[in-house]
Design a protein around this motif. Structure first.
Motif, PDB file in Angstrom:
ATOM      1  N   ASN A  48       0.819  -1.213   0.000  1.00 47.75           N
ATOM      2  CA  ASN A  48       0.000   0.000   0.000  1.00 47.75           C
ATOM      3  C   ASN A  48       0.851   1.260   0.000  1.00 47.75           C
ATOM      4  OD1 ASN A  48      -2.585  -1.095  -0.123  1.00 47.75           O
ATOM      5  ND2 ASN A  48      -2.736  -1.363   2.090  1.00 47.75           N
ATOM      6  N   LEU A  49       2.051   1.180   0.603  1.00 47.02           N
ATOM      7  CA  LEU A  49       2.956   2.334   0.586  1.00 47.02           C
ATOM      8  C   LEU A  49       3.365   2.673  -0.839  1.00 47.02           C
ATOM      9  CD1 LEU A  49       4.654   4.425   2.142  1.00 47.02           C
ATOM     10  CD2 LEU A  49       6.455   2.692   2.321  1.00 47.02           C
ATOM     11  N   ALA A  50       3.636   1.641  -1.641  1.00 45.28           N
ATOM     12  CA  ALA A  50       3.996   1.868  -3.044  1.00 45.28           C
ATOM     13  C   ALA A  50       2.859   2.569  -3.784  1.00 45.28           C
ATOM     14  CB  ALA A  50       4.335   0.547  -3.727  1.00 45.28           C
ATOM     15  N   VAL A  51       1.617   2.153  -3.479  1.00 49.00           N
ATOM     16  CA  VAL A  51       0.443   2.774  -4.102  1.00 49.00           C
ATOM     17  C   VAL A  51       0.300   4.222  -3.630  1.00 49.00           C
ATOM     18  CG1 VAL A  51      -2.078   2.665  -4.314  1.00 49.00           C
ATOM     19  CG2 VAL A  51      -0.737   0.544  -4.327  1.00 49.00           C
ATOM     20  N   GLU A  52       0.480   4.425  -2.340  1.00 46.98           N
ATOM     21  CA  GLU A  52       0.353   5.765  -1.750  1.00 46.98           C
ATOM     22  C   GLU A  52       1.403   6.725  -2.308  1.00 46.98           C
ATOM     23  OE1 GLU A  52       1.179   7.571   2.644  1.00 46.98           O
ATOM     24  OE2 GLU A  52      -0.115   5.803   2.563  1.00 46.98           O
ATOM     25  N   MET A  53       2.632   6.204  -2.493  1.00 44.92           N
ATOM     26  CA  MET A  53       3.723   7.041  -3.011  1.00 44.92           C
ATOM     27  C   MET A  53       3.440   7.520  -4.428  1.00 44.92           C
ATOM     28  SD  MET A  53       6.925   4.859  -1.471  1.00 44.92           S
ATOM     29  CE  MET A  53       8.236   5.720  -2.366  1.00 44.92           C
ATOM     30  N   GLU A  54       2.532   6.803  -5.103  1.00 48.33           N
ATOM     31  CA  GLU A  54       2.190   7.185  -6.480  1.00 48.33           C
ATOM     32  C   GLU A  54       0.796   7.796  -6.559  1.00 48.33           C
ATOM     33  OE1 GLU A  54       2.295   5.198 -10.884  1.00 48.33           O
ATOM     34  OE2 GLU A  54       3.319   4.072  -9.298  1.00 48.33           O
ATOM     35  N   GLY A  55       0.297   8.234  -5.409  1.00 45.68           N
ATOM     36  CA  GLY A  55      -0.992   8.917  -5.409  1.00 45.68           C
ATOM     37  C   GLY A  55      -2.159   8.033  -5.755  1.00 45.68           C
ATOM     38  N   GLY A  56      -2.146   6.800  -5.245  1.00 48.35           N
ATOM     39  CA  GLY A  56      -3.242   5.871  -5.505  1.00 48.35           C
ATOM     40  C   GLY A  56      -3.118   5.114  -6.812  1.00 48.35           C
ATOM     41  N   LYS A  57      -1.915   5.121  -7.359  1.00 48.47           N
ATOM     42  CA  LYS A  57      -1.696   4.459  -8.647  1.00 48.47           C
ATOM     43  C   LYS A  57      -0.497   3.504  -8.574  1.00 48.47           C
ATOM     44  CE  LYS A  57      -3.387   8.484 -11.222  1.00 48.47           C
ATOM     45  NZ  LYS A  57      -3.055   9.502 -12.244  1.00 48.47           N
ATOM     46  N   LEU A  58      -0.415   2.620  -9.552  1.00 45.84           N
ATOM     47  CA  LEU A  58       0.772   1.805  -9.809  1.00 45.84           C
ATOM     48  C   LEU A  58       1.056   1.898 -11.294  1.00 45.84           C
ATOM     49  CD1 LEU A  58       0.247  -1.459  -7.652  1.00 45.84           C
ATOM     50  CD2 LEU A  58       1.868   0.415  -7.225  1.00 45.84           C
ATOM     51  N   GLY A  59       2.250   2.325 -11.646  1.00 54.32           N
ATOM     52  CA  GLY A  59       2.578   2.503 -13.056  1.00 54.32           C
ATOM     53  C   GLY A  59       1.713   3.547 -13.732  1.00 54.32           C
ATOM     54  N   GLY A  60       1.228   4.516 -12.951  1.00 55.68           N
ATOM     55  CA  GLY A  60       0.365   5.555 -13.507  1.00 55.68           C
ATOM     56  C   GLY A  60      -1.081   5.131 -13.674  1.00 55.68           C
ATOM     57  N   VAL A  61      -1.401   3.901 -13.279  1.00 61.85           N
ATOM     58  CA  VAL A  61      -2.762   3.372 -13.419  1.00 61.85           C
ATOM     59  C   VAL A  61      -3.442   3.364 -12.053  1.00 61.85           C
ATOM     60  CG1 VAL A  61      -4.129   1.337 -14.016  1.00 61.85           C
ATOM     61  CG2 VAL A  61      -2.104   1.932 -15.379  1.00 61.85           C
ATOM     62  N   PRO A  62      -4.627   3.977 -11.932  1.00 63.60           N
ATOM     63  CA  PRO A  62      -5.334   3.960 -10.648  1.00 63.60           C
ATOM     64  C   PRO A  62      -5.631   2.518 -10.214  1.00 63.60           C
ATOM     65  CG  PRO A  62      -6.346   5.541 -12.142  1.00 63.60           C
ATOM     66  CD  PRO A  62      -5.379   4.741 -12.963  1.00 63.60           C
ATOM     67  N   VAL A  63      -5.385   2.221  -8.942  1.00 66.20           N
ATOM     68  CA  VAL A  63      -5.648   0.878  -8.423  1.00 66.20           C
ATOM     69  C   VAL A  63      -6.414   0.963  -7.115  1.00 66.20           C
ATOM     70  CG1 VAL A  63      -3.608  -0.158  -9.521  1.00 66.20           C
ATOM     71  CG2 VAL A  63      -3.443   0.724  -7.177  1.00 66.20           C
ATOM     72  N   GLN A  64      -7.144  -0.097  -6.822  1.00 61.55           N
ATOM     73  CA  GLN A  64      -7.839  -0.248  -5.543  1.00 61.55           C
ATOM     74  C   GLN A  64      -7.407  -1.580  -4.942  1.00 61.55           C
ATOM     75  OE1 GLN A  64     -12.119  -0.318  -5.773  1.00 61.55           O
ATOM     76  NE2 GLN A  64     -12.357  -0.951  -3.634  1.00 61.55           N
ATOM     77  N   VAL A  65      -6.723  -1.545  -3.821  1.00 64.51           N
ATOM     78  CA  VAL A  65      -6.235  -2.767  -3.178  1.00 64.51           C
ATOM     79  C   VAL A  65      -7.287  -3.250  -2.183  1.00 64.51           C
ATOM     80  CG1 VAL A  65      -4.350  -3.829  -1.892  1.00 64.51           C
ATOM     81  CG2 VAL A  65      -3.871  -1.904  -3.422  1.00 64.51           C
ATOM     82  N   VAL A  66      -7.824  -4.440  -2.433  1.00 64.03           N
ATOM     83  CA  VAL A  66      -8.857  -5.023  -1.578  1.00 64.03           C
ATOM     84  C   VAL A  66      -8.197  -6.091  -0.708  1.00 64.03           C
ATOM     85  CG1 VAL A  66     -11.085  -6.202  -1.519  1.00 64.03           C
ATOM     86  CG2 VAL A  66     -10.555  -4.604  -3.390  1.00 64.03           C
ATOM     87  N   VAL A  67      -8.084  -5.816   0.596  1.00 65.43           N
ATOM     88  CA  VAL A  67      -7.343  -6.681   1.512  1.00 65.43           C
ATOM     89  C   VAL A  67      -8.285  -7.556   2.324  1.00 65.43           C
ATOM     90  CG1 VAL A  67      -5.694  -6.734   3.419  1.00 65.43           C
ATOM     91  CG2 VAL A  67      -5.527  -4.924   1.694  1.00 65.43           C
ATOM     92  N   GLU A  68      -7.947  -8.848   2.424  1.00 64.60           N
ATOM     93  CA  GLU A  68      -8.706  -9.773   3.278  1.00 64.60           C
ATOM     94  C   GLU A  68      -7.759 -10.719   3.990  1.00 64.60           C
ATOM     95  OE1 GLU A  68     -12.313 -10.931   3.260  1.00 64.60           O
ATOM     96  OE2 GLU A  68     -13.167  -9.820   1.569  1.00 64.60           O
ATOM     97  N   ASP A  69      -8.143 -11.116   5.199  1.00 61.40           N
ATOM     98  CA  ASP A  69      -7.339 -11.996   6.045  1.00 61.40           C
ATOM     99  C   ASP A  69      -7.734 -13.454   5.820  1.00 61.40           C
ATOM    100  OD1 ASP A  69      -5.862 -13.200   8.075  1.00 61.40           O
ATOM    101  OD2 ASP A  69      -7.141 -12.443   9.698  1.00 61.40           O
TER     102      ASP A  69
END
Length: 388
Positions: A48-69
């Protein structure tokens, strides 16, 4: 063009723009509860830090990380994946820590046409005969992690080893990997339980076998419990430990304190790696989580996010063509915090391994220090059995 036509065209354009901005959902199934919970937490937080560092994106593509235990329960991991696939429409997955959970979950994801990118678990069967074009591993293949420990023990001159690991796929891969590169004699080999809390019988067996050293693979809280009991049994100062990363991570060292000093380890990444990508990661992590050292699990989860980001960028976030995504993934067009990284023919890592030792840091607290190279550009033994 009539006003009506212009209005319809504008509406269509706006709709297309809105659709283009829909984030790519990433299913992050991980272990957040129980003794292995901190492993999943470190992995989740680094990803999530990697996503946050890119403003909610990865590789310039908006992403939504859905976390489950998954609770370290294969059946639970399988159910979560099924729900994410069918209800949430998720196609891209990562996060699984334990090989038994991955073994129950990944096949369903792949059979449904999904993509799995492993940030940790790397069981041997998926590296060989059961490899799959939509399955990638960014962390390590289980055996190679422990092959590095076997080679390190050989380099250190040890002749007699007692080895232990939990009785599950990663544990079996661990002992197989260690034995493959340790040139001395194995004077004891024991499989423990994945939920074991009392290691007194194993301590007695170690004492009776009189080895030069002990290799054990017990990740997460299991490793803290084993190391504490090893210390309490009076073995820590008498019989050296030579282990791989999961048995000497920063949490285990913190729990043991000065008793951990002198423990020899091996890893593909450490906090002290001197490269621009790692410095950037460590600066961001320290700012986000002051006073909390990242474990190896965090480093490789961050790299996993970067690997996924590089592929998403190449396909503009479109996962419909999995072969196009595959070709982008295999280029490994990102700067890993561990340094040189590429995928082997079975889509598992080819990477360097280093030796570490727990020593006193500048502030007097024990710290894991990188001390030398063990392997360069090391792949795994199963890639020859993978036919892609």
């Amino acid at each position: 063009m009539t006003k009506l036509g212009a209005g319809l065209a504008l509406s269509a354009l706006l709709a297309t723009g809105a659709a283009a901005q829909q984030p790519v959902k990433i299913g992050f199934i991980t272990t957040l509860s129980g003794p292995g919970g901190y492993i999943g937490a470190d992995s989740r937080d680094a990803f999530n830090l990697a996503v946050e560092m890119e403003g909610g994106k990865l590789g310039g593509v908006p992403v939504q990380v859905v976390v489950e235990d998954d609770g370290l329960k294969p059946g639970q991991g399988k159910q979560i994946a099924d729900r994410m696939l069918k209800t949430d429409g998720i196609k891209l997955f990562t996060g699984i820590i334990f090989s038994n959970v991955l073994g129950a979950t990944a096949p369903d994801i792949l059979d449904a046409g999904g993509i799995y990118v492993s940030n940790n678990a790397g069981p041997s069967n998926f590296a060989g005969k059961d490899c799959h074009k939509n399955y990638y591993v960014v962390s390590w293949q289980n055996d190679t992690l422990h092959e590095s420990a076997g080679q390190n023990a050989t380099n250190l001159g040890y002749k007699k080893a007692f080895i232990l690991a939990p009785n599950y796929p990663a544990g079996k891969d661990a002992l197989a990997g260690f034995k493959r590169f340790f040139k001395g004699d194995i004077v004891g080999e024991v499989y423990t339980r994945l939920d074991q809390t009392d290691f007194a019988p194993e301590m007695a067996q170690i004492r009776a076998a009189k080895p030069d050293m002990v290799f054990h693979f017990h990740p997460g809280g299991l490793g803290i419990t084993f190391a504490r009991q090893y210390q309490q049994a009076g073995l820590l100062g008498a019989i050296p430990l030579v282990v791989a990363a999961p048995s000497v991570d920063s949490n285990i060292v913190k729990a043991l304190g000065d008793a951990a000093i002198g423990t020899n380890g091996t890893t593909h990444w450490n906090t002290d790696f001197d490269n621009p990508a790692n410095k950037k990661f460590m600066e961001a992590w320290s700012k986000k989580y002051p006073g909390r050292l990242p474990t190896y699990y965090a480093g490789q989860a961050y790299d996993t996010a970067l690997a996924i980001g590089a592929a998403l960028k190449a396909v503009n976030g479109d996962l419909k063509d999995t072969e196009k995504f595959r070709q982008a993934m295999l280029k490994a067009d990102f700067q890993a915090v561990r340094g040189p990284f590429k995928f082997g023919p079975n889509q598992h890592p080819v990477q360097d391994w280093v030796a570490t030792r727990v020593e006193k840091g500048p502030d007097g607290a024990p710290v894991i220090k990188t001390i030398g190279k063990v392997f360069t550009d090391k792949g795994d033994v199963y890639s020859k059995d993978c036919k892609l």
